[in-house]
Design a protein around this motif. Structure first.
Motif, PDB file in Angstrom:
ATOM      1  N   PHE A  75     -24.947 -37.114  54.448  1.00 36.61           N
ATOM      2  CA  PHE A  75     -26.354 -37.345  54.127  1.00 36.61           C
ATOM      3  C   PHE A  75     -27.258 -36.405  54.917  1.00 36.61           C
ATOM      4  O   PHE A  75     -28.191 -35.817  54.370  1.00 36.61           O
ATOM      5  CB  PHE A  75     -26.744 -38.802  54.412  1.00 36.61           C
ATOM      6  CG  PHE A  75     -28.175 -39.083  54.041  1.00 36.61           C
ATOM      7  CD1 PHE A  75     -28.522 -39.360  52.734  1.00 36.61           C
ATOM      8  CD2 PHE A  75     -29.176 -39.046  55.008  1.00 36.61           C
ATOM      9  CE1 PHE A  75     -29.854 -39.592  52.374  1.00 36.61           C
ATOM     10  CE2 PHE A  75     -30.507 -39.281  54.661  1.00 36.61           C
ATOM     11  CZ  PHE A  75     -30.835 -39.550  53.342  1.00 36.61           C
ATOM     12  N   VAL A  76     -26.990 -36.272  56.201  1.00 35.61           N
ATOM     13  CA  VAL A  76     -27.840 -35.428  57.037  1.00 35.61           C
ATOM     14  C   VAL A  76     -27.820 -33.979  56.555  1.00 35.61           C
ATOM     15  O   VAL A  76     -28.859 -33.323  56.476  1.00 35.61           O
ATOM     16  CB  VAL A  76     -27.416 -35.514  58.514  1.00 35.61           C
ATOM     17  CG1 VAL A  76     -28.124 -34.464  59.346  1.00 35.61           C
ATOM     18  CG2 VAL A  76     -27.728 -36.890  59.057  1.00 35.61           C
ATOM     19  N   HIS A  77     -26.635 -33.489  56.210  1.00 36.04           N
ATOM     20  CA  HIS A  77     -26.573 -32.120  55.703  1.00 36.04           C
ATOM     21  C   HIS A  77     -27.373 -31.969  54.418  1.00 36.04           C
ATOM     22  O   HIS A  77     -28.113 -31.017  54.248  1.00 36.04           O
ATOM     23  CB  HIS A  77     -25.120 -31.698  55.466  1.00 36.04           C
ATOM     24  CG  HIS A  77     -24.466 -31.190  56.710  1.00 36.04           C
ATOM     25  ND1 HIS A  77     -23.898 -32.024  57.642  1.00 36.04           N
ATOM     26  CD2 HIS A  77     -24.336 -29.946  57.201  1.00 36.04           C
ATOM     27  CE1 HIS A  77     -23.427 -31.299  58.636  1.00 36.04           C
ATOM     28  NE2 HIS A  77     -23.682 -30.039  58.408  1.00 36.04           N
ATOM     29  N   ALA A  78     -27.206 -32.935  53.508  1.00 32.61           N
ATOM     30  CA  ALA A  78     -27.895 -32.839  52.223  1.00 32.61           C
ATOM     31  C   ALA A  78     -29.413 -32.898  52.408  1.00 32.61           C
ATOM     32  O   ALA A  78     -30.150 -32.091  51.843  1.00 32.61           O
ATOM     33  CB  ALA A  78     -27.426 -33.958  51.292  1.00 32.61           C
ATOM     34  N   ILE A  79     -29.871 -33.830  53.213  1.00 39.51           N
ATOM     35  CA  ILE A  79     -31.326 -34.016  53.338  1.00 39.51           C
ATOM     36  C   ILE A  79     -31.949 -32.859  54.127  1.00 39.51           C
ATOM     37  O   ILE A  79     -33.062 -32.425  53.827  1.00 39.51           O
ATOM     38  CB  ILE A  79     -31.668 -35.395  53.959  1.00 39.51           C
ATOM     39  CG1 ILE A  79     -33.126 -35.775  53.698  1.00 39.51           C
ATOM     40  CG2 ILE A  79     -31.393 -35.470  55.445  1.00 39.51           C
ATOM     41  CD1 ILE A  79     -33.373 -36.495  52.427  1.00 39.51           C
ATOM     42  N   ALA A  80     -31.212 -32.329  55.090  1.00 41.26           N
ATOM     43  CA  ALA A  80     -31.775 -31.222  55.864  1.00 41.26           C
ATOM     44  C   ALA A  80     -31.831 -29.954  55.018  1.00 41.26           C
ATOM     45  O   ALA A  80     -32.836 -29.226  55.061  1.00 41.26           O
ATOM     46  CB  ALA A  80     -30.967 -30.990  57.142  1.00 41.26           C
ATOM     47  N   SER A  81     -30.797 -29.684  54.233  1.00 43.33           N
ATOM     48  CA  SER A  81     -30.897 -28.459  53.418  1.00 43.33           C
ATOM     49  C   SER A  81     -31.897 -28.625  52.291  1.00 43.33           C
ATOM     50  O   SER A  81     -32.557 -27.658  51.909  1.00 43.33           O
ATOM     51  CB  SER A  81     -29.558 -27.961  52.869  1.00 43.33           C
ATOM     52  OG  SER A  81     -28.582 -28.906  52.956  1.00 43.33           O
ATOM     53  N   ALA A  82     -32.037 -29.859  51.786  1.00 43.93           N
ATOM     54  CA  ALA A  82     -33.089 -30.105  50.799  1.00 43.93           C
ATOM     55  C   ALA A  82     -34.457 -29.897  51.450  1.00 43.93           C
ATOM     56  O   ALA A  82     -35.355 -29.300  50.854  1.00 43.93           O
ATOM     57  CB  ALA A  82     -32.980 -31.524  50.239  1.00 43.93           C
ATOM     58  N   GLY A  83     -34.604 -30.374  52.674  1.00 47.39           N
ATOM     59  CA  GLY A  83     -35.873 -30.228  53.389  1.00 47.39           C
ATOM     60  C   GLY A  83     -36.265 -28.769  53.565  1.00 47.39           C
ATOM     61  O   GLY A  83     -37.421 -28.401  53.354  1.00 47.39           O
ATOM     62  N   VAL A  84     -35.286 -27.954  53.909  1.00 44.29           N
ATOM     63  CA  VAL A  84     -35.571 -26.527  54.092  1.00 44.29           C
ATOM     64  C   VAL A  84     -36.025 -25.916  52.766  1.00 44.29           C
ATOM     65  O   VAL A  84     -37.046 -25.224  52.701  1.00 44.29           O
ATOM     66  CB  VAL A  84     -34.338 -25.777  54.646  1.00 44.29           C
ATOM     67  CG1 VAL A  84     -34.539 -24.272  54.592  1.00 44.29           C
ATOM     68  CG2 VAL A  84     -34.046 -26.227  56.071  1.00 44.29           C
ATOM     69  N   ALA A  85     -35.278 -26.186  51.694  1.00 40.75           N
ATOM     70  CA  ALA A  85     -35.649 -25.634  50.386  1.00 40.75           C
ATOM     71  C   ALA A  85     -37.045 -26.109  49.988  1.00 40.75           C
ATOM     72  O   ALA A  85     -37.875 -25.345  49.511  1.00 40.75           O
ATOM     73  CB  ALA A  85     -34.622 -26.053  49.331  1.00 40.75           C
ATOM     74  N   PHE A  86     -37.306 -27.382  50.225  1.00 39.39           N
ATOM     75  CA  PHE A  86     -38.586 -27.982  49.843  1.00 39.39           C
ATOM     76  C   PHE A  86     -39.747 -27.347  50.601  1.00 39.39           C
ATOM     77  O   PHE A  86     -40.747 -26.928  50.006  1.00 39.39           O
ATOM     78  CB  PHE A  86     -38.539 -29.486  50.133  1.00 39.39           C
ATOM     79  CG  PHE A  86     -39.778 -30.226  49.715  1.00 39.39           C
ATOM     80  CD1 PHE A  86     -39.860 -30.808  48.459  1.00 39.39           C
ATOM     81  CD2 PHE A  86     -40.856 -30.361  50.581  1.00 39.39           C
ATOM     82  CE1 PHE A  86     -40.996 -31.493  48.060  1.00 39.39           C
ATOM     83  CE2 PHE A  86     -41.993 -31.046  50.188  1.00 39.39           C
ATOM     84  CZ  PHE A  86     -42.068 -31.614  48.929  1.00 39.39           C
ATOM     85  N   ALA A  87     -39.617 -27.266  51.916  1.00 40.53           N
ATOM     86  CA  ALA A  87     -40.730 -26.789  52.740  1.00 40.53           C
ATOM     87  C   ALA A  87     -41.003 -25.309  52.501  1.00 40.53           C
ATOM     88  O   ALA A  87     -42.159 -24.881  52.461  1.00 40.53           O
ATOM     89  CB  ALA A  87     -40.443 -27.051  54.216  1.00 40.53           C
ATOM     90  N   VAL A  88     -39.941 -24.533  52.322  1.00 44.13           N
ATOM     91  CA  VAL A  88     -40.137 -23.104  52.054  1.00 44.13           C
ATOM     92  C   VAL A  88     -40.838 -22.930  50.707  1.00 44.13           C
ATOM     93  O   VAL A  88     -41.801 -22.180  50.586  1.00 44.13           O
ATOM     94  CB  VAL A  88     -38.784 -22.350  52.088  1.00 44.13           C
ATOM     95  CG1 VAL A  88     -38.929 -20.938  51.548  1.00 44.13           C
ATOM     96  CG2 VAL A  88     -38.231 -22.322  53.511  1.00 44.13           C
ATOM     97  N   THR A  89     -40.371 -23.657  49.697  1.00 42.43           N
ATOM     98  CA  THR A  89     -40.984 -23.586  48.371  1.00 42.43           C
ATOM     99  C   THR A  89     -42.462 -23.949  48.425  1.00 42.43           C
ATOM    100  O   THR A  89     -43.310 -23.264  47.865  1.00 42.43           O
ATOM    101  CB  THR A  89     -40.254 -24.547  47.406  1.00 42.43           C
ATOM    102  OG1 THR A  89     -38.878 -24.205  47.377  1.00 42.43           O
ATOM    103  CG2 THR A  89     -40.828 -24.481  46.008  1.00 42.43           C
ATOM    104  N   ARG A  90     -42.752 -25.038  49.128  1.00 44.06           N
ATOM    105  CA  ARG A  90     -44.135 -25.495  49.216  1.00 44.06           C
ATOM    106  C   ARG A  90     -45.017 -24.463  49.898  1.00 44.06           C
ATOM    107  O   ARG A  90     -46.100 -24.122  49.425  1.00 44.06           O
ATOM    108  CB  ARG A  90     -44.140 -26.843  49.955  1.00 44.06           C
ATOM    109  CG  ARG A  90     -45.430 -27.521  50.214  1.00 44.06           C
ATOM    110  CD  ARG A  90     -46.181 -28.157  49.056  1.00 44.06           C
ATOM    111  NE  ARG A  90     -45.523 -28.599  47.838  1.00 44.06           N
ATOM    112  CZ  ARG A  90     -45.340 -29.854  47.474  1.00 44.06           C
ATOM    113  NH1 ARG A  90     -45.696 -30.845  48.261  1.00 44.06           N
ATOM    114  NH2 ARG A  90     -44.787 -30.143  46.321  1.00 44.06           N
ATOM    115  N   SER A  91     -44.519 -23.937  51.005  1.00 41.55           N
ATOM    116  CA  SER A  91     -45.370 -23.012  51.753  1.00 41.55           C
ATOM    117  C   SER A  91     -45.550 -21.693  50.996  1.00 41.55           C
ATOM    118  O   SER A  91     -46.599 -21.068  51.082  1.00 41.55           O
ATOM    119  CB  SER A  91     -44.842 -22.808  53.174  1.00 41.55           C
ATOM    120  OG  SER A  91     -44.096 -21.635  53.261  1.00 41.55           O
ATOM    121  N   CYS A  92     -44.556 -21.298  50.214  1.00 42.49           N
ATOM    122  CA  CYS A  92     -44.721 -20.104  49.379  1.00 42.49           C
ATOM    123  C   CYS A  92     -45.840 -20.323  48.361  1.00 42.49           C
ATOM    124  O   CYS A  92     -46.671 -19.456  48.143  1.00 42.49           O
ATOM    125  CB  CYS A  92     -43.433 -19.786  48.629  1.00 42.49           C
ATOM    126  SG  CYS A  92     -42.129 -19.135  49.692  1.00 42.49           S
TER     127      CYS A  92
END
Ligand SMILES: *[C@@H]1O[C@H](CO)[C@@H](O)[C@H](O)[C@H]1NC(C)=O
Ligand SMILES: *[C@@H]1O[C@H](CO)[C@@H](O)[C@H](O)[C@H]1NC(C)=O
Length: 356
Positions: free
Chosen positions: A115-132
């Motif tokens: 779970f931690v791996h999935a949520i952390a890599s999702a978080g990275v994808a999400f935050a980068v996408t948002r900030s772009c």
């Protein structure tokens, strides 16, 4: 960083989390000063290169890891394993995710780790996408590929979020260490990807009405990510239904390679969207530094619940203590015409139950 020693530990799979958290801390403490990639402990050469090439988006990578961890703590609040970190906010998951040496190697291949791996890599994808999409970097921006013809009653407008880019960044950075031929690497790669796929699967059209007093004469729409809480809920369901695997060894030209196969053939086979693990979790009842369990002594439990946050289950049958706590609250509020509210302060007494 006082945690330096901790970071320098070989965290195998999760260094990307630790590394970027170290970065997050550094970033906030240094404010506008540039990030020094070389001073982030625990990065492998590929991550270091990535950091230098993509320095502008590193703050959102760190932000994304933090987002993932906060969501993990929300999803697991009140449970025996509550996604706790060793040092308050600095989210170090401790040996739960650390194998360190193969002799400990237990918790690192559990559902919790998945779970931690999935949520952390999702978080990275999400935050980068948002900030772009918010235009914070010159390296990325809005998505222009997914436009196509306008739909019925609406046209494209605004900034479509480019999740493909965020996913790419997450894949490059988070998976940089997961290239070993062992089962753990295979598991981490799979779960990281499941987290990122969640982002892509939940992309949807978001629209805004224009026109006189919201008449919606003109509607503009753009591609947007689902909010992160919804993604967290979805991944939590994936945690509950995660597939148990067994490790198989194959001889290939490059040597021995471990792969994962579903343990119980009569269960459905995991897809790329499912979480996988191959070692059972401890019950987290007693503290155990080897498994990363804090135990549940002194945890606040809910005496009227029969669920996992209820005193019976949370306290592992050891029973609970009850104390009363006084809290000041606003009360007898009166609305005065016009326009303010005045309140009195009352003291209310609560029962607080904690595990023995
Ligand atoms: C999570 O568990 C830890 C360790 O048992 C405890 O100290 C902490 O208060 C818990 N956090 C929440 C929000 O319950
Ligand atoms: C405790 O559990 C009961 C029953 O599930 C629930 O109604 C109540 O809101 C819970 N209390 C707290 C403080 O979470």
């Amino acid at each position: 960083l006082s945690e330096g020693g901790f970071f320098q530990h070989d965290f195998n799979g999760l260094t990307f989390v630790l590394g970027s958290l170290a970065l997050g801390q550094q970033y906030s403490s240094l404010g506008s000063q540039p990030i020094l990639c070389g001073s982030i402990p625990g990065l492998v050469p590929k991550q270091l290169r990535f950091c230098r090439n993509y320095i502008e988006i590193m703050p959102s990578v760190a932000e994304g890891v933090k987002l993932g961890i906060q969501e993990c703590q929300h999803q697991f609040r009140g449970r025996r394993w509550n996604c706790t970190t060793i040092k308050d906010n600095l989210a170090i998951f401790g040996p739960v995710l650390d194998k360190g040496t193969h002799s400990i190697g237990f918790m690192s291949s559990t559902r919790e780790s998945a779970f931690v791996h999935a949520i952390a890599s999702a978080g990275v994808a999400f935050a980068v996408t948002r900030s772009c999409a918010e235009g914070t970097s010159t390296m990325c921006g809005c998505d222009s590929h997914h436009k196509g013809p306008p739909g019925e009653g609406w046209k494209w407008g605004g900034c479509s979020e480019d999740a493909e880019f965020g996913v790419l960044v997450s894949r490059e950075f988070a998976d940089a260490r997961e290239n070993r031929p062992d089962a753990r690497s295979a598991m981490n790669r799979h779960n990281n990807e499941a987290g990122r796929t969640t982002i892509l699967d939940h992309m949807h059209l978001r629209c805004k009405c224009h026109g006189l007093s919201g008449s919606c004469e003109v509607k503009t729409c753009w591609w947007a990510q689902q909010d992160f809480r919804t993604l967290g809920n979805y991944l939590k369901d994936k945690y509950d239904s995660a597939s148990e695997m067994i490790v198989e060894k194959h001889r290939e030209s490059r040597g021995w390679v471990e792969t994962l196969r579903v343990k119980y053939n009569f269960f459905k086979h995991p897809t790329e969207r499912d979480l996988v693990y191959y070692e059972g979790s401890p019950n987290f009842c007693e503290p155990n530094s080897e498994t990363g369990s804090f135990g549940t002594r002194d945890r606040v439990c809910n005496v009227s619940s029969h669920g996992i946050e209820g005193c019976d289950l949370l306290c592992c049958g050891r029973g609970h203590n009850t104390r009363t706590e006084k809290r000041k609250e606003k009360c007898h509020c009166i609305f005065h015409w016009c326009c303010y509210v005045s309140c009195q302060e009352c003291v209310r007494v609560y029962d607080v139950h904690t595990c023995k």
